[in-house]
Design a protein around this motif. Structure first.
Motif, PDB file in Angstrom:
ATOM      1  N   LEU A   4      40.669  28.634  35.500  1.00 28.44           N
ATOM      2  CA  LEU A   4      39.977  29.175  34.330  1.00 28.44           C
ATOM      3  C   LEU A   4      40.308  30.652  34.139  1.00 28.44           C
ATOM      4  O   LEU A   4      40.510  31.114  33.012  1.00 28.44           O
ATOM      5  N   LEU A   5      40.384  31.396  35.244  1.00 34.18           N
ATOM      6  CA  LEU A   5      40.729  32.820  35.160  1.00 34.18           C
ATOM      7  C   LEU A   5      42.165  33.023  34.678  1.00 34.18           C
ATOM      8  O   LEU A   5      42.490  34.055  34.104  1.00 34.18           O
ATOM      9  N   GLN A   6      43.014  32.035  34.937  1.00 33.25           N
ATOM     10  CA  GLN A   6      44.398  32.125  34.474  1.00 33.25           C
ATOM     11  C   GLN A   6      44.524  31.832  32.993  1.00 33.25           C
ATOM     12  O   GLN A   6      45.606  31.938  32.434  1.00 33.25           O
ATOM     13  N   GLY A   7      43.414  31.463  32.350  1.00 34.56           N
ATOM     14  CA  GLY A   7      43.444  31.262  30.910  1.00 34.56           C
ATOM     15  C   GLY A   7      43.481  29.804  30.491  1.00 34.56           C
ATOM     16  O   GLY A   7      43.570  29.513  29.296  1.00 34.56           O
ATOM     17  N   LEU A   8      43.444  28.879  31.427  1.00 32.83           N
ATOM     18  CA  LEU A   8      43.423  27.473  31.049  1.00 32.83           C
ATOM     19  C   LEU A   8      42.047  27.129  30.490  1.00 32.83           C
ATOM     20  O   LEU A   8      41.032  27.653  30.945  1.00 32.83           O
ATOM     21  N   ASN A   9      42.032  26.251  29.490  1.00 31.41           N
ATOM     22  CA  ASN A   9      40.734  25.819  28.984  1.00 31.41           C
ATOM     23  C   ASN A   9      40.207  24.703  29.887  1.00 31.41           C
ATOM     24  O   ASN A   9      40.864  24.274  30.829  1.00 31.41           O
ATOM     25  N   GLU A  43      30.983  48.841  39.799  1.00 34.23           N
ATOM     26  CA  GLU A  43      31.309  47.949  40.918  1.00 34.23           C
ATOM     27  C   GLU A  43      31.700  46.561  40.416  1.00 34.23           C
ATOM     28  O   GLU A  43      32.644  45.952  40.919  1.00 34.23           O
ATOM     29  N   ARG A  44      30.980  46.080  39.419  1.00 30.50           N
ATOM     30  CA  ARG A  44      31.325  44.776  38.830  1.00 30.50           C
ATOM     31  C   ARG A  44      32.706  44.835  38.178  1.00 30.50           C
ATOM     32  O   ARG A  44      33.494  43.903  38.295  1.00 30.50           O
ATOM     33  N   ARG A  45      32.969  45.930  37.471  1.00 30.17           N
ATOM     34  CA  ARG A  45      34.269  46.093  36.823  1.00 30.17           C
ATOM     35  C   ARG A  45      35.400  46.092  37.852  1.00 30.17           C
ATOM     36  O   ARG A  45      36.439  45.490  37.641  1.00 30.17           O
ATOM     37  N   LYS A  46      35.172  46.749  38.986  1.00 28.92           N
ATOM     38  CA  LYS A  46      36.173  46.757  40.069  1.00 28.92           C
ATOM     39  C   LYS A  46      36.447  45.339  40.566  1.00 28.92           C
ATOM     40  O   LYS A  46      37.591  44.963  40.817  1.00 28.92           O
ATOM     41  N   GLU A  47      35.380  44.556  40.732  1.00 28.84           N
ATOM     42  CA  GLU A  47      35.558  43.177  41.203  1.00 28.84           C
ATOM     43  C   GLU A  47      36.333  42.351  40.173  1.00 28.84           C
ATOM     44  O   GLU A  47      37.238  41.587  40.522  1.00 28.84           O
ATOM     45  N   HIS A  48      35.979  42.509  38.905  1.00 27.43           N
ATOM     46  CA  HIS A  48      36.696  41.787  37.851  1.00 27.43           C
ATOM     47  C   HIS A  48      38.160  42.207  37.821  1.00 27.43           C
ATOM     48  O   HIS A  48      39.051  41.375  37.659  1.00 27.43           O
ATOM     49  N   GLU A  49      38.393  43.489  37.982  1.00 24.10           N
ATOM     50  CA  GLU A  49      39.767  43.986  38.012  1.00 24.10           C
ATOM     51  C   GLU A  49      40.532  43.346  39.170  1.00 24.10           C
ATOM     52  O   GLU A  49      41.674  42.919  39.009  1.00 24.10           O
ATOM     53  N   TRP A  50      39.905  43.264  40.324  1.00 16.53           N
ATOM     54  CA  TRP A  50      40.549  42.667  41.489  1.00 16.53           C
ATOM     55  C   TRP A  50      40.910  41.202  41.222  1.00 16.53           C
ATOM     56  O   TRP A  50      42.012  40.760  41.541  1.00 16.53           O
ATOM     57  N   ARG A  62      43.804  41.071  38.734  1.00 14.75           N
ATOM     58  CA  ARG A  62      45.058  41.490  39.383  1.00 14.75           C
ATOM     59  C   ARG A  62      45.577  40.405  40.332  1.00 14.75           C
ATOM     60  O   ARG A  62      46.773  40.190  40.443  1.00 14.75           O
ATOM     61  N   ARG A  63      44.675  39.720  41.019  1.00  5.30           N
ATOM     62  CA  ARG A  63      45.080  38.625  41.894  1.00  5.30           C
ATOM     63  C   ARG A  63      45.720  37.499  41.078  1.00  5.30           C
ATOM     64  O   ARG A  63      46.745  36.948  41.464  1.00  5.30           O
ATOM     65  N   THR A  64      45.119  37.197  39.928  1.00  6.43           N
ATOM     66  CA  THR A  64      45.679  36.182  39.041  1.00  6.43           C
ATOM     67  C   THR A  64      47.031  36.625  38.509  1.00  6.43           C
ATOM     68  O   THR A  64      47.975  35.836  38.442  1.00  6.43           O
ATOM     69  N   LEU A  65      47.149  37.909  38.165  1.00  7.39           N
ATOM     70  CA  LEU A  65      48.408  38.455  37.663  1.00  7.39           C
ATOM     71  C   LEU A  65      49.505  38.342  38.719  1.00  7.39           C
ATOM     72  O   LEU A  65      50.634  37.940  38.420  1.00  7.39           O
ATOM     73  N   ALA A  66      49.175  38.658  39.952  1.00  7.68           N
ATOM     74  CA  ALA A  66      50.166  38.578  41.037  1.00  7.68           C
ATOM     75  C   ALA A  66      50.631  37.140  41.239  1.00  7.68           C
ATOM     76  O   ALA A  66      51.827  36.883  41.419  1.00  7.68           O
ATOM     77  N   LYS A  67      49.696  36.205  41.210  1.00  7.02           N
ATOM     78  CA  LYS A  67      50.061  34.799  41.381  1.00  7.02           C
ATOM     79  C   LYS A  67      50.936  34.327  40.224  1.00  7.02           C
ATOM     80  O   LYS A  67      51.915  33.607  40.435  1.00  7.02           O
ATOM     81  N   LEU A  80      50.901  37.705  30.696  1.00 10.98           N
ATOM     82  CA  LEU A  80      50.484  38.384  29.463  1.00 10.98           C
ATOM     83  C   LEU A  80      48.985  38.241  29.232  1.00 10.98           C
ATOM     84  O   LEU A  80      48.319  39.192  28.815  1.00 10.98           O
ATOM     85  N   LYS A  81      48.433  37.072  29.530  1.00 10.23           N
ATOM     86  CA  LYS A  81      46.986  36.888  29.386  1.00 10.23           C
ATOM     87  C   LYS A  81      46.233  37.810  30.337  1.00 10.23           C
ATOM     88  O   LYS A  81      45.231  38.411  29.967  1.00 10.23           O
ATOM     89  N   ALA A  82      46.718  37.905  31.577  1.00  9.76           N
ATOM     90  CA  ALA A  82      46.046  38.762  32.563  1.00  9.76           C
ATOM     91  C   ALA A  82      46.113  40.227  32.148  1.00  9.76           C
ATOM     92  O   ALA A  82      45.135  40.959  32.270  1.00  9.76           O
ATOM     93  N   VAL A  83      47.261  40.658  31.638  1.00  8.90           N
ATOM     94  CA  VAL A  83      47.384  42.037  31.168  1.00  8.90           C
ATOM     95  C   VAL A  83      46.429  42.269  30.004  1.00  8.90           C
ATOM     96  O   VAL A  83      45.758  43.307  29.929  1.00  8.90           O
ATOM     97  N   GLY A  84      46.317  41.305  29.106  1.00  7.06           N
ATOM     98  CA  GLY A  84      45.368  41.414  27.998  1.00  7.06           C
ATOM     99  C   GLY A  84      43.932  41.530  28.487  1.00  7.06           C
ATOM    100  O   GLY A  84      43.138  42.299  27.954  1.00  7.06           O
ATOM    101  N   MET A  85      43.600  40.770  29.536  1.00  8.14           N
ATOM    102  CA  MET A  85      42.257  40.847  30.103  1.00  8.14           C
ATOM    103  C   MET A  85      42.000  42.220  30.710  1.00  8.14           C
ATOM    104  O   MET A  85      40.909  42.777  30.566  1.00  8.14           O
ATOM    105  N   LEU A  86      43.014  42.772  31.395  1.00  6.57           N
ATOM    106  CA  LEU A  86      42.860  44.123  31.954  1.00  6.57           C
ATOM    107  C   LEU A  86      42.674  45.152  30.850  1.00  6.57           C
ATOM    108  O   LEU A  86      41.856  46.066  30.973  1.00  6.57           O
TER     109      LEU A  86
END
Length: 151
Positions: A23-28, A72-79, A82-87, A98-104
């Motif tokens: 879901l975090l990777q953007g799949l519905n 602190e919540r924003r840091k966790e969301h960023e993490w 970023r983990r999704t982006l790396a994968k 591109l979806k992950a960059v858009g989310m950032l």
């Protein structure tokens, strides 16, 4: 699909974690359920339960006040993003990158706006009137607007 033995709570939690990642990777919802069915060889209803559990987990976490600050919540969301982006980069999935960059960008507030709305006085419709060239020049001079000649 043949009946499979009941999975351990640890295995179920792992599958819900996988559902969250999808879901975090953007799949519905439907796309995530399909991947889960294929990956874990489970029935459609079981995959739907994993996705629902992921959403429930998110709702409960949002409802539960844990004393963390917005930063602190924003840091966790960023993490997580970023983990999704790396994968996605590791898997050469440009669409997910591109979806992950858009989310950032949304998270940082640097996303370019896609809609501009112009309204008139008090939010009403724009009013205009035809002006002569002299009236327009006078208005621009009064507003101290300078217009450079185009090449």
């Amino acid at each position: 699909m043949p009946a499979t033995p009941k999975k351990s709570p640890v295995e179920v939690q792992h599958r819900i974690d996988v559902a969250e990642q999808l879901l975090l990777q953007g799949l519905n919802r439907r796309q995530a359920e399909k991947v889960l069915r294929d990956q874990f060889e489970v029935h459609r209803r079981t995959a739907a339960r994993y996705v629902s559990a992921a959403y429930t987990r998110w709702r409960e976490a949002a409802d539960q006040e844990d004393g963390r600050t917005v930063q602190e919540r924003r840091k966790e969301h960023e993490w997580m993003i970023r983990r999704t982006l790396a994968k996605a980069a590791k898997e050469n999935r440009l669409d997910l990158q591109l979806k992950a960059v858009g989310m950032l960008m949304r998270l940082y507030g640097t996303e370019q706006s896609t809609k501009v709305e112009v309204t008139g006085k008090d939010g009403g419709p724009m009013m205009y009137a035809k002006m002569s060239e002299d009236e327009l020049k006078r208005l621009l001079v009064d507003a101290e607007v300078t217009i450079e000649a185009l090449p």
